[in-house]
Write an enzyme that holds these catalytic residues in place. Structure first.
Site, PDB file in Angstrom:
ATOM      1  N   HIS A 225       0.826  -1.202   0.000  1.00 48.50           N
ATOM      2  CA  HIS A 225       0.000   0.000   0.000  1.00 48.50           C
ATOM      3  C   HIS A 225       0.866   1.261   0.000  1.00 48.50           C
ATOM      4  O   HIS A 225       0.587   2.224  -0.696  1.00 48.50           O
ATOM      5  CB  HIS A 225      -0.914  -0.009   1.226  1.00 48.50           C
ATOM      6  CG  HIS A 225      -1.937   1.074   1.212  1.00 48.50           C
ATOM      7  ND1 HIS A 225      -3.218   0.895   0.744  1.00 48.50           N
ATOM      8  CD2 HIS A 225      -1.867   2.380   1.579  1.00 48.50           C
ATOM      9  CE1 HIS A 225      -3.879   2.021   0.827  1.00 48.50           C
ATOM     10  NE2 HIS A 225      -3.089   2.948   1.337  1.00 48.50           N
ATOM     11  N   HIS A 288     -10.481   3.013  -2.318  1.00 47.67           N
ATOM     12  CA  HIS A 288     -10.771   2.552  -0.958  1.00 47.67           C
ATOM     13  C   HIS A 288     -11.635   1.304  -1.077  1.00 47.67           C
ATOM     14  O   HIS A 288     -12.769   1.276  -0.634  1.00 47.67           O
ATOM     15  CB  HIS A 288     -11.451   3.661  -0.145  1.00 47.67           C
ATOM     16  CG  HIS A 288     -10.831   3.852   1.197  1.00 47.67           C
ATOM     17  ND1 HIS A 288     -11.538   4.142   2.330  1.00 47.67           N
ATOM     18  CD2 HIS A 288      -9.540   3.771   1.588  1.00 47.67           C
ATOM     19  CE1 HIS A 288     -10.712   4.248   3.355  1.00 47.67           C
ATOM     20  NE2 HIS A 288      -9.495   4.033   2.927  1.00 47.67           N
ATOM     21  N   ASN A 289     -11.055   0.276  -1.704  1.00 52.48           N
ATOM     22  CA  ASN A 289     -11.836  -0.882  -2.114  1.00 52.48           C
ATOM     23  C   ASN A 289     -12.166  -1.832  -0.965  1.00 52.48           C
ATOM     24  O   ASN A 289     -13.330  -2.124  -0.708  1.00 52.48           O
ATOM     25  CB  ASN A 289     -11.084  -1.656  -3.206  1.00 52.48           C
ATOM     26  CG  ASN A 289     -10.806  -0.785  -4.414  1.00 52.48           C
ATOM     27  OD1 ASN A 289     -11.471   0.217  -4.607  1.00 52.48           O
ATOM     28  ND2 ASN A 289      -9.823  -1.154  -5.203  1.00 52.48           N
ATOM     29  N   GLY A 734      -0.876   9.004  -9.846  1.00 50.70           N
ATOM     30  CA  GLY A 734      -1.508   7.713 -10.049  1.00 50.70           C
ATOM     31  C   GLY A 734      -1.437   6.876  -8.802  1.00 50.70           C
ATOM     32  O   GLY A 734      -0.763   7.233  -7.831  1.00 50.70           O
ATOM     33  N   SER A 737      -4.081  -0.303  -6.797  1.00 53.31           N
ATOM     34  CA  SER A 737      -4.660  -1.125  -5.743  1.00 53.31           C
ATOM     35  C   SER A 737      -4.719  -2.540  -6.307  1.00 53.31           C
ATOM     36  O   SER A 737      -5.469  -2.810  -7.236  1.00 53.31           O
ATOM     37  CB  SER A 737      -6.058  -0.621  -5.406  1.00 53.31           C
ATOM     38  OG  SER A 737      -6.780  -1.630  -4.727  1.00 53.31           O
TER      39      SER A 737
END
Lengths: 935, 236
Positions: A225, A288-289, A734, A737
């Protein structure tokens, strides 16, 4: 002795929350639910007497709208009572405001908590089965990530202090790879063997064991992350040769383009460009999956809050937000829902409510976006949040400098985001000592709004700024101190509740915090600004100058790491890529009824009106929205891009998106080029200058350790670099994720479809000359620009017809090399004001584009001259690079001359309310109904 | 040359259309500034010097207890007596959206504002028809087009007929978006100097802001209301 009481507040009329709950209960397979009553519950603890109760009732109950009752309600025999309450420690703005009320009124209330009461009624009063009751309680009326639930009256629980765990020293010296791997698993660090080895070696040389604070910090800083290990990895191509990293290719492309308007690309919190003298624009988009999958409201809510802080962390003032949302089908039958997955409709409703709540409350227009539906998103919904900010075009702050203070602004620190899963299963009651660290939080937009105000007013008080996002203080202070080092004391951090261990304070992902470096001579000025704005300010330590990061907790030194090791000590990854080999066979779906196909396309959830969602967002605040997401005579037709312009100014900013996961499945390389083209086309269509476009990329993919998945990323990045060069539009920011996968009951890993979201932000030289796609007047000419080819790979016609024997048939649209010059010339034509409407041709092809223009103008179209002979290709192919323009009668020749290429005169705008395109004839009313039917 | 009257825009934590109100007031001929209740608790002089007061829209205190409730409570505590004296002296006050909700809760305007009938926040454009009556803000004003952006805007009053008799119904929706009693969008106090309305006239002060402007259309500016308010300060 503190006592506890509760107030239950019920609406006098129908509570508007009830009806959607009944619909959702039926969706969950509990069909006999006929009504669900909702009430709000307030718990207070302190010295609660009649005076306190009366004064609180005056504020909490509006007698014209509500009634309130103190005490635990008697059993309700008319239905099943289910009550839910937030876990202690979860952000609860209502409880905080109850305490503020008590404080204002001088009432002896020490603690407050809130809950909701539901009474579920069934047809004929039939009792719910235990399974039905639990399904409603756990899957509809509460979410275990942030709430607890009870059948009957729930016991209140308040945040209590716990004893902090002492700092732990963890031996890593002398461990072999297996022992390091075991430690990695045990502590959930998600590091590679090479990375673990680098850590063990460093502490070997340091001659000591790391503390838990140090291990957690390294694991966080080196996480996918934060470190983007995949995008920074060396690429191993199928022939064994090594190629530069994906991030390196993007950076290199932007550097070589050398666009004069780029101020900062791929560094810091956001990309920065300048389109007008004296003004810079910061752009950022984030995903923010996973949080949105497990707690849709909170996940999306904090996603919006996070990306706004990114723009603030780039020293810019936020002016607008965007969102692109991908969900599973909202009509998915209950029995097809994978175990442990929230129903796509509930995910969508929660995400939309979360986006709306944060954006509306913080006071930023939520202007541009997209909503996509595909079964591939059922277990892994995607939430892309973007933010745009403005600033003065001055030299950026140069700090931090040695001697500057480490200052944290905004919200308090709690156990937010720390190993939440282990806490959330515990039973909670009023005596429970622990406070759960929910892995997803609810945002607090008002605190962030105050931060925006403070940072706007207090410019010049700091030498560097960043936001607290993933990794919390460890990441924010760690990054700022990269070149200087810092020395901070965690015991100074203001806490939401006492009892946090040092590593918890350091790693907490509590929202709404910013870190600034403040020269000592400016601290009093900043403190005064903070006091006036109502923002909490805390000095945690200083930036030192010796390039060592030191973290203390009172007298105890809990972390001491060279910043060079923290930031550059991670060994670079090497990842093998297996390149895709898409089919490009030019197959055409069989279509027998073009009118039926057009109506089916207009009603397809991906094309149909998103009005029900768009209207939940305030897109009017600030008075800057010139071209809205919905346009036309009835304000119900989709715009290509949006245009923002300050009411006092003449220039504007256009924002557009490109995203097409269906092409991504068919052909990642062509998808990549097509979505860059679409994003740029969307801003050009509304009047933006194609010479002044900045791009952002957001990737959501599956596990990149699978060579075929990494190979998709490799060809995708190559294609967007190629497109960036072709259009002269640099990428400036960019984010990726990865690992968006779900382990199914079949034992297989299911990845989301390859999803690349391109955001284009562009300069509009004349906001008064903005163009919209809605038709303006009968008898005008309709002109198609660009080339139509038999391109149906990943097309929506294929989706509605199921017209291929093999769903991988067809070709995804190929790049049109003439498009960049076409867009430059079209822009000059649009600026004359002689193009009355302009619409890009995308999902669903020409017929859908014409129908949308007709809906927008509430006028008909009569098109006899198709661009190619095959009507299916003419109407529904999705070739890129195309627009439909409306010009005055006789102006088609002028437009062709302006464009310096052949154009295709399709036909005319007609007053007759009919969409007539070659063999397809559909009434305008039917088109409006089909388009508005789904949401 | 006439002096520009001083307008004060009140805000609380979460107020977010204060700057939009300032832009509208400046365009209408006032000198506008923003004050938070925190500022006024320190020093109430800006309120004492003001000739026109706006309670701006937003989500004060996150609407946590219901829209405007906490703002109303602190308003009452910090400047309640001064604001009532200002109104008694004929000073014009306008509460927009959250400001309307606040003035209702603070007792300066009648009625209550409940959740929209739809159950959701709604953002859309509406047309407002000024009603004959006592309101100084809407006197002689043409119909106004402007957006709504609220979740708790359903106006409720137990005796609309009485409001009508008193001339207190100032604005009606041409098409009711939220289930308000008798299509009421805005009401005033019995003297007509305090107006509360849910829609946002401050977001339609130049023609380009109208969504039909790109089609060559448009409608009455919300700016008219602010001009009336400014004119009233010159009269009183």
């Amino acid at each position: 002795m503190s006592e506890i009481d509760r107030l239950t507040v019920t609406s006098l009329g129908a509570d508007p929350r009830s009806a959607p709950l009944v619909a959702s209960a039926q969706l969950l397979g509990v069909a006999e639910v006929v009504a669900i009553d909702v009430a709000d519950v307030f718990f207070v603890a302190g010295t609660i007497d009649d005076t306190v109760r009366d004064r609180l009732s005056e504020v909490l109950v509006d007698p014209l709208l509500q009634e309130g009752a103190w005490g635990t309600p008697a059993d309700d025999r008319s239905g099943t009572v289910i009550e839910a309450a937030l876990l202690p420690g979860v952000t609860d703005a209502v409880a905080a405001t109850v305490l503020a009320v008590a404080d204002t009124l001088g009432l002896a209330v020490e603690q407050a908590a809130t809950g909701r009461r539901y009474v579920v009624h069934t047809a004929g009063g039939r009792a719910l089965t235990d399974d039905e009751r639990d399904r409603l309680a756990n899957r509809l009326l509460s979410n275990a990530v942030i709430e607890r639930v009870a059948v009957g009256a729930i016991e209140p629980a308040f945040a209590h202090a716990s004893t902090p765990t002492p700092v732990e020293r963890v031996e890593v010296r002398g461990l072999d790879d297996d022992a390091l791997a075991a430690l990695n698993r045990e502590r959930g660090m998600a590091l590679d063997p090479a990375e673990l080895r680098a850590i063990a070696d460093w502490f070997e040389r340091a001659g000591r064991a790391p503390t838990d604070v140090e291990l957690e910090t390294l694991a966080q800083t080196w996480s996918e992350h934060c470190a983007h290990k995949t995008f920074r990895a060396r690429v191993v191509l199928p022939d064994g040769t090594l190629a530069p990293s994906l991030l390196g290719r993007l950076r290199d492309t932007t550097e070589k383009l050398a666009a004069p308007f780029v101020r900062s690309a791929f560094v810091g919190n956001a990309g920065i460009v300048s389109f007008s003298p004296g003004v810079t624009v910061a752009v950022k988009a984030e995903t923010h999956n996973h949080p949105s999958a497990i707690e849709p409201f909170g996940g999306a809510n904090t996603g919006v809050g996070g990306v706004i802080r990114d723009v603030m962390g780039a020293a810019h003032h936020p002016i607008a937000t965007t969102d692109v949302l991908c969900f599973g089908p909202s009509d998915l039958p209950h029995h097809e829902l994978p175990p442990g997955v929230i129903h796509p409709r509930l995910v969508r409703d929660g995400v939309v409510a979360g986006v709306a709540d944060y954006g509306n409350k913080i006071g930023l227009p939520t202007v541009a976006g997209a909503v996509l539906y595909d079964p591939g998103y059922t277990a892994n919904p995607l939430v892309f949040c973007g933010c745009i900010g403005v600033g003065a075009d001055v030299a950026p702050p140069t700090g931090p400098h040695p001697g500057d203070l480490v200052v944290v602004l905004g919200g308090r620190t709690g156990r937010d985001g720390l190993r939440g899963a282990t806490f959330s299963s515990a039973t909670m009651d009023a005596t429970t000592g622990d406070v759960a660290g929910a892995s997803v939080q609810i945002g607090d937009p008002i605190t962030e709004k105050l931060l925006i105000d403070l940072l706007r007013d207090a410019t010049g008080c700091w030498s560097a700024i960043t936001d607290c996002g993933a990794g919390g203080l460890s990441s924010a202070v760690g990054e700022m101190a990269e070149h200087t080092g810092a020395d901070v004391d965690l015991a100074l951090a203001p806490l939401k509740y006492p009892g946090l261990a040092p590593w918890e304070i350091w790693l907490s992902e509590a929202q709404e915090r910013m870190v600034v470096a403040v020269p000592p001579e400016s601290i009093e000025r900043l403190r005064e600004h903070a006091r006036r704005t109502g923002v909490e300010l805390t000095v945690l330590g200083t930036f030192t100058g010796d390039a060592v990061l030191r973290v203390r907790h009172g007298d105890e030194l809990v972390l001491e790491l060279e910043t060079s090791f923290l930031h550059d000590g991670r060994p670079q990854r090497t990842l093998p890529a297996e390149l895709p080999s898409p089919r490009r066979d030019g197959a055409i779906p069989r279509c027998d009824d073009h009118a039926a196909a057009l109506l089916a396309l207009l009603a397809h959830p991906n094309i149909a009106s998103k009005e029900a969602i768009v209207r939940r967002y305030d897109h009017e605040i600030r008075g800057t929205t010139v071209v809205r997401p919905l346009v036309g005579a009835a304000l119900d037709a989709p715009a290509d891009g949006v245009v923002l312009a300050e009411p006092s100014g003449s220039v504007g900013l256009a924002i557009g998106h490109g995203v097409n996961p269906w092409y991504g499945v068919a052909d990642p390389e062509r998808m990549a080029h097509a979505v860059v083209d679409e994003a740029i086309r969307n801003v050009v269509a509304v009047g933006a200058d194609p010479a002044m476009v900045a791009l952002m990329d957001n990737f959501s993919w599956g596990d990149p350790r699978r060579p075929s998945t990494f190979g998709e990323l490799v060809v995708t990045v190559d294609a967007i670099c190629e497109a960036s060069r072709a259009y002269g539009a640099p990428f400036v920011s960019g984010k990726d994720s990865l690992n968006n996968e779900y382990l199914g009951a079949d034992g297989e890993r299911h990845s989301v479809p390859p999803t690349l979201v391109i955001t284009a932000v562009a300069h509009v030289p004349d906001a008064d000359a903005a163009v919209t796609p809605d038709l303006k007047a009968a008898d005008d000419q309709l002109v198609l620009i660009g080339t139509t080819r038999p391109e149906f790979g990943g097309s929506h016609l294929g989706a509605v017809l199921g017209g291929f024997d093999d769903p991988r048939s067809g070709s995804a649209p190929e790049p049109d090399p003439r498009a960049p010059e076409r867009y430059r010339r079209l822009h000059r034509a649009l600026r004359t004001g002689r193009v009355r409407a302009c619409h890009d041709v995308s999902e669903g092809g020409l017929a859908v584009a014409l129908a949308e223009m007709a809906i927008g103008g509430r006028l008909g179209v009569s098109v006899e001259q198709l661009p190619v002979d095959d009507p299916t290709v003419a109407l529904f192919a999705e070739s890129t690079g195309r627009f439909v323009c409306e010009v005055a009668p006789g102006d088609a020749a002028w437009l062709a001359a302006e464009l310096d290429e052949p154009v295709h005169v399709l036909g005319t705008v007609v007053a007759d309310p009919v969409v007539h395109v070659g063999p397809c004839r559909v009434g305008l009313d039917a088109a409006v109904r089909a388009f508005g039917g789904a949401s | 040359m006439s002096v520009r009257p001083r307008a004060l825009v009140l805000q609380a934590p979460g107020t977010n259309r204060d700057h939009d109100a300032v832009f509208a007031l400046e365009l209408a001929g006032a000198d506008a500034s923003i004050a938070s209740l925190l500022d006024l608790a320190d020093d109430p002089a800006p309120l004492d010097a003001a000739q026109l007061v706006v309670v701006a829209g937003g989500f004060s205190h996150a609407d946590a207890l219901g829209a405007g409730r906490m703002f109303a409570l602190s308003l009452d505590q910090v400047i309640g007596d001064r604001l009532r004296a200002f109104v008694d002296s004929g000073g014009p006050v306008i509460g927009i959206c959250n400001g309307f909700q606040t003035l209702v809760r603070a007792g300066l305007l009648p009625g209550a504002l409940g959740h929209n009938a739809s159950g959701s926040f709604q953002c859309e454009w509406v047309t407002l028809d000024p009603q004959p009556g006592v309101c100084v803000w809407t006197e002689g004003v043409e119909p106004v087009d402007c957006p709504i952006a609220h979740g708790e805007g359903r106006y409720v009053h137990p005796d609309v007929a009485e409001l009508e008799r008193n001339g207190q119904v100032a604005l009606r929706y041409r098409r009711n978006p939220n289930g308000s009693d008798a299509d009421i969008a805005g009401v005033c106090d019995p003297t007509g100097v305090v107006l509360g309305l849910m829609p946002h006239p401050e977001n339609h002060v130049i023609a380009r802001q109208h969504p039909l402007h790109v089609r060559g259309g448009g409608g009455g500016l919300g700016l008219q209301l602010f001009r009336r308010g400014v004119e009233h300060t010159r009269r009183s």
